[in-house]
Design an enzyme around this catalytic site. Structure first.
Site, mmCIF file in Angstrom:
data_model
loop_
_atom_site.group_PDB
_atom_site.id
_atom_site.type_symbol
_atom_site.label_atom_id
_atom_site.label_comp_id
_atom_site.label_asym_id
_atom_site.label_seq_id
_atom_site.Cartn_x
_atom_site.Cartn_y
_atom_site.Cartn_z
ATOM 1 N N SER A 163 -9.249 2.141 3.004
ATOM 2 C CA SER A 163 -8.490 2.686 2.248
ATOM 3 C C SER A 163 -7.330 1.845 1.480
ATOM 4 C CB SER A 163 -7.638 3.765 2.959
ATOM 5 O OG SER A 163 -6.793 3.217 4.215
ATOM 6 N N LYS B 81 0.798 -1.122 -0.167
ATOM 7 C CA LYS B 81 -0.096 -0.164 0.048
ATOM 8 C C LYS B 81 0.865 1.071 -0.071
ATOM 9 C CE LYS B 81 -3.734 2.085 2.626
ATOM 10 N NZ LYS B 81 -4.687 2.160 3.851
ATOM 11 N N SER C 189 -9.968 -0.227 7.208
ATOM 12 C CA SER C 189 -9.386 -0.012 5.813
ATOM 13 C C SER C 189 -8.797 -1.283 5.461
ATOM 14 C CB SER C 189 -8.707 0.838 5.895
ATOM 15 O OG SER C 189 -9.056 2.250 6.010
#
Length: 451
Positions: A151, A82, A175
């Site tokens: 996210s 990420k 997330s």
């Protein structure tokens, strides 16, 4: 795509093939790159794909294997990171264009540990801006008109497509769990403090949790094991935890796990289709020998969603105030509103919420007196449309209290979208949480009509 992958589509199965020299590390990587070439124009899971670096790593790992060196079950496994984690030589943008030249000089500790364990770092996956709520460019592989969640949007979508075999995400609200659930893969939010957060862009430091996304519970355990091996990292651990989580899953059989179903908020806010899916899943578990009963939440749990929002806003504002003051026009609407809310919140209200956070974390221990793990739907609904990243209400309480969670897919909705179950463990007791989660996964994969 399917909810229950074949053995050779998992980290565990691929690792066996690599070690037996049935597949090379280069072969495994090239299969992932082929899927990226084919699917990325529609899914948009990646910020950057480091083809040259990944290929060089795969070749080196093949050479090591030929020389008799095997680093472990992540040897040659392609992993996505990420884009809030530093990866040496790559920008860490966190979804903010003004950080396009912010190139990391070294890996974040978690990334360094994965690399040392033999993982091939494929590149950086899409995050919502500053890991907040604004919808990403990424699309849900099951339906391109639906959100992949946020996210950790790109991490979940990339794993679901087979663009990588595992990925790293983070969770401050929901997330990891929410995107994993919407994309039909497994996710783990570990206990707060278990993993190193150095080299990671913060959102709310008292609730930020790095964690893995993969296809199965065993794969999550393999990733989490690699991320927690550095002795310099202080972490939570259950008494007697002395061996890797993934090894612990080989103990058979697990006798009569005790599953405590949480209701209240989790019945009130869940769509009927999700409630029915959880009912069916728990009935299958009961039929396989589990004890299933309702678990009672502490009265003060009612405050959790409001207080979580206050803490997130105030801590996000503290971290991002300078960017908000100097370049607000570059921030997307939802992160901008979150920071503004935090700046307007009285300090006394933040301190009140922090005291409640600590108290509720202690009070939650009583929920486990008659249950090995707690169970809820992983999300309030299946993946909504692309204007939202979904509601984190079923995940935020565990980011707030720091309890570890595992989510795993259990069914498809009438619209052919994934539905997932969330299991919650005692703080620091990942071994028991993973044993029960793997048991449930085996039962549900064997009994589900859609394999």
């Amino acid at each position: 795509m399917k909810l229950f992958p074949a053995h050779d589509e998992t980290i565990h199965g691929t690792a066996e093939q690599i070690r037996a020299r049935q597949k090379s590390c280069v072969d495994v990587l090239e299969a992932c790159l082929e899927r990226i070439d084919r699917l990325e124009p529609r899914v948009q899971a990646w910020v950057r794909v480091d083809r040259a670096g990944a290929r060089a790593s795969a070749r080196q790992l093949d050479d090591e294997l030929a020389a008799g060196r095997w680093r472990g079950p992540l040897h040659g496994i392609p992993i996505g990171i990420k884009d809030i984690f530093d990866v040496r030589g790559m920008p860490t943008m966190a979804g903010w264009p003004l950080w396009a030249d912010r190139v990391a000089a070294e890996d974040a500790p978690i990334v360094a540990q994965l690399r040392a364990a033999g993982a091939v770092i494929v590149g950086k996956t899409v995050t919502t801006q500053f890991a907040s709520f604004d919808p990403p460019v990424t699309r849900n592989p099951w339906n391109l008109d639906r959100t992949p969640g946020g996210s950790s949007s790109g991490s979940a979508a990339a794993v679901a497509c087979g663009m990588c075999l595992g990925a790293i995400g983070s969770q401050t609200g929901g997330s990891i769990t929410r995107p994993a659930s919407f994309c039909g893969v497994a996710g783990c939010k570990p206990s707060y403090g278990r993993l190193h957060v150095g080299g990671v862009v913060a959102l709310a430091p008292s609730m930020d949790h790095p964690g893995p996304i993969a296809r199965t519970v065993r794969d999550l355990a393999l990733l989490l094991d690699a991320m927690t091996t550095a002795p310099a990292i202080e972490r939570s651990a259950a008494p007697g935890e002395t061996r890797p989580l993934a090894d612990d899953l080989e103990d058979e059989p697990l006798q009569s796990p005790r599953l405590g179903r949480l209701r209240g908020l989790f019945d009130q806010m869940a769509d009927e289709e999700l409630r029915q899916a959880i009912d069916r899943a728990l009935e299958s578990c009961r039929g396989a020998g589990a004890e299933v009963q309702d678990a009672e939440l502490p009265p003060s749990f009612d405050e959790v969603l409001h207080n979580h929002g206050v803490i997130m806003a105030v801590e996000a504002a503290a971290y991002h105030e300078e960017r908000f003051r100097e370049a607000r026009h570059t921030l997307l609407p939802k992160i901008s509103r979150l920071i503004a809310q935090g700046l307007d919140t009285p300090r006394a209200e933040y301190e009140r919420c922090r005291q409640h956070q600590k108290r509720l974390a202690r009070e939650m221990a009583r929920c486990f007196e008659a249950a090995d793990v707690l169970v809820t739907p992983a999300t309030t609904s299946v993946a909504p449309d692309i204007t939202s990243t979904g509601d984190p209400a079923f995940n935020s309480p565990w980011s707030y209290t720091g309890l570890p969670t595992v989510s795993l897919p259990i069914a498809l909705s009438a619209d052919k979208l994934p539905i997932a179950m969330q299991l919650i463990g005692r703080h620091g007791d990942e071994p028991r949480l993973f044993r029960v989660s793997a048991w449930c996964e085996r039962v549900l994969a064997a009994t589900a009509p859609l394999r």
